[in-house]
Design a protein around this motif. Structure first.
Motif, PDB file in Angstrom:
ATOM      1  N   ILE A  14       0.835  -1.203   0.000  1.00 46.46           N
ATOM      2  CA  ILE A  14       0.000   0.000   0.000  1.00 46.46           C
ATOM      3  C   ILE A  14       0.869   1.252   0.000  1.00 46.46           C
ATOM      4  O   ILE A  14       0.565   2.230  -0.693  1.00 46.46           O
ATOM      5  CB  ILE A  14      -0.946  -0.003   1.210  1.00 46.46           C
ATOM      6  N   PHE A  17       2.080   2.077  -3.412  1.00 46.84           N
ATOM      7  CA  PHE A  17       1.004   2.679  -4.212  1.00 46.84           C
ATOM      8  C   PHE A  17       0.829   4.146  -3.829  1.00 46.84           C
ATOM      9  O   PHE A  17       0.621   5.003  -4.694  1.00 46.84           O
ATOM     10  CB  PHE A  17      -0.306   1.915  -4.011  1.00 46.84           C
ATOM     11  N   ALA A  18       0.921   4.432  -2.539  1.00 44.09           N
ATOM     12  CA  ALA A  18       0.800   5.815  -2.086  1.00 44.09           C
ATOM     13  C   ALA A  18       1.940   6.673  -2.631  1.00 44.09           C
ATOM     14  O   ALA A  18       1.741   7.824  -3.042  1.00 44.09           O
ATOM     15  CB  ALA A  18       0.778   5.861  -0.559  1.00 44.09           C
ATOM     16  N   ILE A  22      -0.625   7.888  -5.447  1.00 43.62           N
ATOM     17  CA  ILE A  22      -1.454   8.851  -4.717  1.00 43.62           C
ATOM     18  C   ILE A  22      -0.767  10.206  -4.592  1.00 43.62           C
ATOM     19  O   ILE A  22      -1.328  11.245  -4.986  1.00 43.62           O
ATOM     20  CB  ILE A  22      -1.831   8.306  -3.325  1.00 43.62           C
ATOM     21  N   VAL A  39      -7.509   7.555 -10.318  1.00 42.68           N
ATOM     22  CA  VAL A  39      -6.715   6.994  -9.225  1.00 42.68           C
ATOM     23  C   VAL A  39      -7.464   5.837  -8.571  1.00 42.68           C
ATOM     24  O   VAL A  39      -6.884   4.787  -8.268  1.00 42.68           O
ATOM     25  CB  VAL A  39      -6.380   8.077  -8.189  1.00 42.68           C
ATOM     26  N   VAL A  40      -8.766   6.019  -8.348  1.00 42.13           N
ATOM     27  CA  VAL A  40      -9.569   4.949  -7.755  1.00 42.13           C
ATOM     28  C   VAL A  40      -9.616   3.744  -8.680  1.00 42.13           C
ATOM     29  O   VAL A  40      -9.559   2.589  -8.238  1.00 42.13           O
ATOM     30  CB  VAL A  40     -10.995   5.456  -7.437  1.00 42.13           C
ATOM     31  N   GLN A  42      -7.243   2.825 -10.768  1.00 39.57           N
ATOM     32  CA  GLN A  42      -5.964   2.129 -10.638  1.00 39.57           C
ATOM     33  C   GLN A  42      -5.916   1.275  -9.372  1.00 39.57           C
ATOM     34  O   GLN A  42      -5.402   0.154  -9.378  1.00 39.57           O
ATOM     35  CB  GLN A  42      -4.811   3.143 -10.602  1.00 39.57           C
ATOM     36  N   ALA A  43      -6.468   1.819  -8.294  1.00 43.48           N
ATOM     37  CA  ALA A  43      -6.518   1.051  -7.048  1.00 43.48           C
ATOM     38  C   ALA A  43      -7.390  -0.189  -7.221  1.00 43.48           C
ATOM     39  O   ALA A  43      -7.051  -1.273  -6.724  1.00 43.48           O
ATOM     40  CB  ALA A  43      -7.054   1.922  -5.919  1.00 43.48           C
ATOM     41  N   LEU A  48      -6.851  -2.892  -4.572  1.00 42.99           N
ATOM     42  CA  LEU A  48      -6.806  -2.052  -3.379  1.00 42.99           C
ATOM     43  C   LEU A  48      -8.140  -1.366  -3.122  1.00 42.99           C
ATOM     44  O   LEU A  48      -8.410  -0.929  -2.002  1.00 42.99           O
ATOM     45  CB  LEU A  48      -5.701  -1.000  -3.528  1.00 42.99           C
ATOM     46  N   TYR A  49      -8.980  -1.258  -4.133  1.00 44.09           N
ATOM     47  CA  TYR A  49     -10.327  -0.695  -3.970  1.00 44.09           C
ATOM     48  C   TYR A  49     -11.336  -1.756  -4.375  1.00 44.09           C
ATOM     49  O   TYR A  49     -11.327  -2.239  -5.505  1.00 44.09           O
ATOM     50  CB  TYR A  49     -10.515   0.553  -4.846  1.00 44.09           C
ATOM     51  N   ILE A  74      -2.707   4.627   3.257  1.00 45.59           N
ATOM     52  CA  ILE A  74      -3.416   5.313   2.170  1.00 45.59           C
ATOM     53  C   ILE A  74      -3.472   6.810   2.439  1.00 45.59           C
ATOM     54  O   ILE A  74      -3.196   7.632   1.562  1.00 45.59           O
ATOM     55  CB  ILE A  74      -4.833   4.729   2.013  1.00 45.59           C
ATOM     56  N   LEU A  85     -11.024   6.671  -1.631  1.00 44.61           N
ATOM     57  CA  LEU A  85     -10.845   5.221  -1.647  1.00 44.61           C
ATOM     58  C   LEU A  85     -11.624   4.529  -0.534  1.00 44.61           C
ATOM     59  O   LEU A  85     -12.081   3.395  -0.694  1.00 44.61           O
ATOM     60  CB  LEU A  85      -9.360   4.873  -1.519  1.00 44.61           C
TER      61      LEU A  85
END
Length: 292
Positions: A14, A17-18, A22, A39-40, A42-43, A48-49, A74, A85
């Protein structure tokens, strides 16, 4: 308590990813005051989402640390994108806390969608004159026996994902004489007539998270998540037995005000981010038109 090996692996995943997605996008989405759909997405593409991720970190963790750790990483990236997210989890939690297993499986996935079609959910509780004071809620929920539907009227305030959500979970007042014990929650499916977005709030920070009013004008909901009084000490009465959320019948009103008797206790990293230009694929428009 130290993190175990799996938690450390998740934390690093995570955090990367941040770092990679992010933070590089945070300033532009904050300045645009727009929901960061790319962005959401991609998560969602890396897992991740989504409701599966939330179920995994919340239900398969006896330590209770994983969810807190995930949120911390996050939000280290950016609080606004972090709320984008995690905001759907509010609606999912409202369904999970009070709904049946059937409702949980039907509606929670619709709060998230898929990596190909990202969706969000909204939990609508606070009102213009009642934030944390739940006894002050005024949004009414009236049962229409002729159509076996609930009719919702009122305005909700400061709602994360309000008006852009696929699923809205709305707290309504069924029995005002019993205060907060006379409330019930209702699932409002997508594109339900009468639900619209009021003002979108301009905020000092966390601006990539969409926050707005939700206006309910004779909104008809066929699904009850939680029956008012169902967890009170009168819940074993025949009337309450008929008030199962699945039957969509009127919730049971307690036979006496609550104060007169006590209730029982009840892996891989994503590809480089796409263009950071704010997405126009979804606009913050009402689900149903309404003049304000």
């Amino acid at each position: 308590m130290a993190l175990n090996e799996d938690q450390v692996t998740l934390q690093n995943w995570i955090h990367e990813f941040a770092v990679d997605v992010i933070r590089p996008n945070a300033e532009e989405w904050d300045e645009a005051e727009a929901f960061p759909w790319p962005v959401v997405k991609q998560a969602a593409e890396i897992g991740l989402y989504g409701w599966e991720f939330m179920a995994e970190i919340m239900m398969n963790d006896p330590t209770g640390i994983t969810t807190v750790m995930a949120i911390e990483e996050i939000f280290w990236g950016d609080a606004g994108i972090g709320m984008a997210l995690m905001g759907s989890g509010l609606a999912a939690a409202g369904i999970a806390a009070s709904g049946t297993p059937e409702q949980l499986m039907e509606w929670v996935p619709q709060c998230y969608g898929t990596a190909d079609d990202v969706l969000v959910g909204a939990f609508c509780a606070s009102e213009p004159d009642a934030g944390s004071d739940v006894n002050g809620y005024r949004t009414s929920a009236r049962y229409d026996e002729a159509t076996d539907e609930w009719v919702l009227n009122g305005t909700k305030a400061w709602i994360t994902n309000g008006g852009i959500a696929n699923i809205h979970v709305v707290v309504g007042v069924v029995a005002p004489e019993f205060g907060s014990k006379g409330h019930a929650s209702f699932i409002v499916p997508p594109n339900t007539p009468g639900l619209s977005m009021g003002q979108k709030y301009k905020k000092h920070g966390i601006r990539a998270s969409h926050t707005a009013e939700v206006v309910l004008d004779d909104v008809r909901s066929p699904v009850t998540v939680f029956s008012a009084g169902r967890k009170s000490s009168t819940s074993d009465s025949p009337a309450c037995a008929k008030a199962s959320p699945v039957t969509r019948r009127p919730p049971c009103k307690p036979s006496r005000p609550p104060g007169q008797q006590s209730a029982p206790r009840h892996s891989a990293l994503p590809a480089p981010p796409p263009s950071t230009q704010p997405s126009t694929r979804r606009n913050a428009t009402p689900l149903a038109s309404r003049s304000l």
